[in-house]
Design a protein around this motif. Structure first.
Motif, PDB file in Angstrom:
ATOM      1  N   TYR A  72       0.851  -1.183   0.000  1.00 42.53           N
ATOM      2  CA  TYR A  72       0.000   0.000   0.000  1.00 42.53           C
ATOM      3  C   TYR A  72       0.895   1.244   0.000  1.00 42.53           C
ATOM      4  N   ALA A  73       0.452   2.253  -0.710  1.00 42.99           N
ATOM      5  CA  ALA A  73       1.264   3.463  -0.865  1.00 42.99           C
ATOM      6  C   ALA A  73       1.123   4.371   0.356  1.00 42.99           C
ATOM      7  N   PHE A  74       1.690   3.946   1.475  1.00 39.22           N
ATOM      8  CA  PHE A  74       1.578   4.716   2.719  1.00 39.22           C
ATOM      9  C   PHE A  74       2.162   6.120   2.562  1.00 39.22           C
ATOM     10  N   ALA A  75       3.367   6.219   2.010  1.00 39.95           N
ATOM     11  CA  ALA A  75       4.027   7.523   1.899  1.00 39.95           C
ATOM     12  C   ALA A  75       3.213   8.486   1.040  1.00 39.95           C
ATOM     13  N   ARG A  76       2.630   7.978  -0.038  1.00 42.37           N
ATOM     14  CA  ARG A  76       1.811   8.834  -0.895  1.00 42.37           C
ATOM     15  C   ARG A  76       0.539   9.270  -0.173  1.00 42.37           C
ATOM     16  N   THR A  77      -0.041   8.370   0.602  1.00 40.95           N
ATOM     17  CA  THR A  77      -1.254   8.694   1.357  1.00 40.95           C
ATOM     18  C   THR A  77      -0.998   9.818   2.354  1.00 40.95           C
ATOM     19  N   VAL A  78       0.063   9.670   3.149  1.00 40.77           N
ATOM     20  CA  VAL A  78       0.301  10.653   4.208  1.00 40.77           C
ATOM     21  C   VAL A  78       0.858  11.962   3.661  1.00 40.77           C
ATOM     22  N   ALA A  79       1.308  11.957   2.398  1.00 37.99           N
ATOM     23  CA  ALA A  79       1.787  13.201   1.787  1.00 37.99           C
ATOM     24  C   ALA A  79       0.646  14.149   1.447  1.00 37.99           C
ATOM     25  N   ALA A  80      -0.573  13.629   1.371  1.00 35.02           N
ATOM     26  CA  ALA A  80      -1.726  14.492   1.078  1.00 35.02           C
ATOM     27  C   ALA A  80      -1.975  15.430   2.252  1.00 35.02           C
ATOM     28  N   PRO A  81      -2.186  16.703   2.003  1.00 34.92           N
ATOM     29  CA  PRO A  81      -2.317  17.668   3.099  1.00 34.92           C
ATOM     30  C   PRO A  81      -3.512  17.413   4.012  1.00 34.92           C
ATOM     31  N   ASN A  82      -4.545  16.755   3.501  1.00 34.52           N
ATOM     32  CA  ASN A  82      -5.736  16.498   4.313  1.00 34.52           C
ATOM     33  C   ASN A  82      -5.754  15.087   4.898  1.00 34.52           C
ATOM     34  N   CYS A  83      -4.607  14.389   4.878  1.00 36.37           N
ATOM     35  CA  CYS A  83      -4.560  13.014   5.393  1.00 36.37           C
ATOM     36  C   CYS A  83      -4.787  13.007   6.905  1.00 36.37           C
ATOM     37  N   THR A  84      -5.719  12.171   7.343  1.00 38.49           N
ATOM     38  CA  THR A  84      -5.987  12.010   8.770  1.00 38.49           C
ATOM     39  C   THR A  84      -5.270  10.780   9.298  1.00 38.49           C
ATOM     40  N   LEU A  85      -5.219  10.664  10.610  1.00 37.17           N
ATOM     41  CA  LEU A  85      -4.628   9.471  11.208  1.00 37.17           C
ATOM     42  C   LEU A  85      -5.397   8.222  10.793  1.00 37.17           C
ATOM     43  N   ALA A  86      -6.723   8.334  10.731  1.00 39.49           N
ATOM     44  CA  ALA A  86      -7.535   7.192  10.299  1.00 39.49           C
ATOM     45  C   ALA A  86      -7.174   6.774   8.877  1.00 39.49           C
ATOM     46  N   ASP A  87      -6.980   7.762   7.985  1.00 37.07           N
ATOM     47  CA  ASP A  87      -6.562   7.456   6.609  1.00 37.07           C
ATOM     48  C   ASP A  87      -5.222   6.724   6.611  1.00 37.07           C
ATOM     49  N   ALA A  88      -4.291   7.244   7.395  1.00 35.89           N
ATOM     50  CA  ALA A  88      -2.959   6.649   7.443  1.00 35.89           C
ATOM     51  C   ALA A  88      -3.011   5.214   7.942  1.00 35.89           C
ATOM     52  N   ILE A  89      -3.788   4.980   8.983  1.00 39.34           N
ATOM     53  CA  ILE A  89      -3.881   3.639   9.559  1.00 39.34           C
ATOM     54  C   ILE A  89      -4.383   2.638   8.527  1.00 39.34           C
ATOM     55  N   GLU A  90      -5.386   3.027   7.750  1.00 47.87           N
ATOM     56  CA  GLU A  90      -5.932   2.098   6.760  1.00 47.87           C
ATOM     57  C   GLU A  90      -4.974   1.844   5.604  1.00 47.87           C
ATOM     58  N   ASN A  91      -3.935   2.646   5.489  1.00 46.50           N
ATOM     59  CA  ASN A  91      -2.935   2.427   4.447  1.00 46.50           C
ATOM     60  C   ASN A  91      -1.636   1.861   4.998  1.00 46.50           C
ATOM     61  N   ILE A  92      -1.693   1.312   6.199  1.00 48.67           N
ATOM     62  CA  ILE A  92      -0.585   0.516   6.724  1.00 48.67           C
ATOM     63  C   ILE A  92      -0.836  -0.926   6.281  1.00 48.67           C
ATOM     64  N   ASP A  93       0.000  -1.405   5.408  1.00 48.18           N
ATOM     65  CA  ASP A  93      -0.173  -2.738   4.836  1.00 48.18           C
ATOM     66  C   ASP A  93       0.236  -3.796   5.858  1.00 48.18           C
ATOM     67  N   ILE A  94      -0.580  -4.816   5.993  1.00 50.14           N
ATOM     68  CA  ILE A  94      -0.281  -5.940   6.890  1.00 50.14           C
ATOM     69  C   ILE A  94      -0.019  -7.213   6.090  1.00 50.14           C
ATOM     70  N   GLY A  95      -0.962  -7.574   5.233  1.00 51.20           N
ATOM     71  CA  GLY A  95      -0.819  -8.811   4.456  1.00 51.20           C
ATOM     72  C   GLY A  95       0.376  -8.774   3.526  1.00 51.20           C
ATOM     73  N   GLY A  96       0.626  -7.602   2.894  1.00 55.01           N
ATOM     74  CA  GLY A  96       1.732  -7.497   1.951  1.00 55.01           C
ATOM     75  C   GLY A  96       3.088  -7.753   2.589  1.00 55.01           C
ATOM     76  N   PRO A  97       3.445  -7.016   3.657  1.00 52.01           N
ATOM     77  CA  PRO A  97       4.730  -7.294   4.308  1.00 52.01           C
ATOM     78  C   PRO A  97       4.837  -8.718   4.847  1.00 52.01           C
ATOM     79  N   THR A  98       3.708  -9.263   5.299  1.00 52.10           N
ATOM     80  CA  THR A  98       3.740 -10.635   5.817  1.00 52.10           C
ATOM     81  C   THR A  98       4.064 -11.625   4.706  1.00 52.10           C
ATOM     82  N   LEU A  99       3.417 -11.460   3.553  1.00 53.86           N
ATOM     83  CA  LEU A  99       3.728 -12.306   2.400  1.00 53.86           C
ATOM     84  C   LEU A  99       5.187 -12.151   1.975  1.00 53.86           C
TER      85      LEU A  99
END
Length: 209
Positions: free
Chosen positions: A105-132
């Motif tokens: 998931y593009a976490f860095a791109r998500t949080v670079a948006a000026p209106n990014c909230t903590l909730a937005d950031a949390i949902e873009n923390i990838d779990i399955g991808g790093p685990t795989l």
């Protein structure tokens, strides 16, 4: 050298994925996939097995749980030359997954948006991808893991030449995984350092996705 039977392809960066998957399919390699990647591959005329069909368990929790299943991780992590692992896989119906092509998931791109909230950031923390990725990189002796579309041509060339990649190639690709996941986690930690829980509306219930 053991021939590749099955590949799991689940990508945020889908560049080149149709050509890559088509080449694998032409070699008789089964393609497993999820979500948008599966749709894109099917739209390109490929036969794709959804991970949910492979495991017999649906994607759930708004997509938070897709690939976290013993049939997936057992398929990746089993040591092919280990007789006990082979017996356990046979007993539990675990099929080998020999190639894993995943990016995050593009976490860095998500949080670079000026209106990014903590909730937005949390949902873009990838779990399955790093685990795989980490599972595949840990078992590089048997599994080819790809995080960068630029590596597709080398993987394809080796598969076409000998039915599998070389151990040296698998090691180099695994090393790229740990470089990526280290940088990914560092970016998350760095961004979270800027959050003040005493001032952020997320912690008062005012900000929830």
């Amino acid at each position: 050298m053991r021939r590749v039977e099955r590949a799991l392809i689940s990508l945020t960066d889908k560049s080149g994925c149709e050509e890559f998957a088509s080449t694998l399919a032409a070699m008789g390699i089964e393609i497993l996939s999820t979500g948008g990647t599966a749709q894109k591959l099917r739209a390109g005329g490929l036969t794709v097995t959804d991970v949910s069909a492979f495991t017999g368990f649906p994607e759930m929790l708004d997509g938070r749980v897709k690939t976290l299943h013993p049939l997936v991780h057992g398929g990746i992590l089993n040591q092919r030359d280990n007789a006990e692992h082979r017996e356990q896989c046979q007993r539990h119906g675990i099929k080998p997954i020999d190639i894993v092509a995943v990016n995050l998931y593009a976490f860095a791109r998500t949080v670079a948006a000026p209106n990014c909230t903590l909730a937005d950031a949390i949902e873009n923390i990838d779990i399955g991808g790093p685990t795989l990725l980490r599972a595949s990189a840990k078992n590089f002796h048997d599994v080819t893991v790809i995080v960068d579309p630029a590596d597709y041509p080398q993987v394809v060339a080796e598969l076409q030449a000998q039915g599998n990649t070389t151990l040296a190639t698998r090691f180099r690709l695994a090393r790229k995984v740990f470089e990526l996941t280290a940088a990914y986690d560092a970016a998350i930690a760095q961004w979270l350092r800027g959050i003040d829980p005493d001032a952020n509306p997320y912690f008062t219930g005012a900000q929830h996705a």
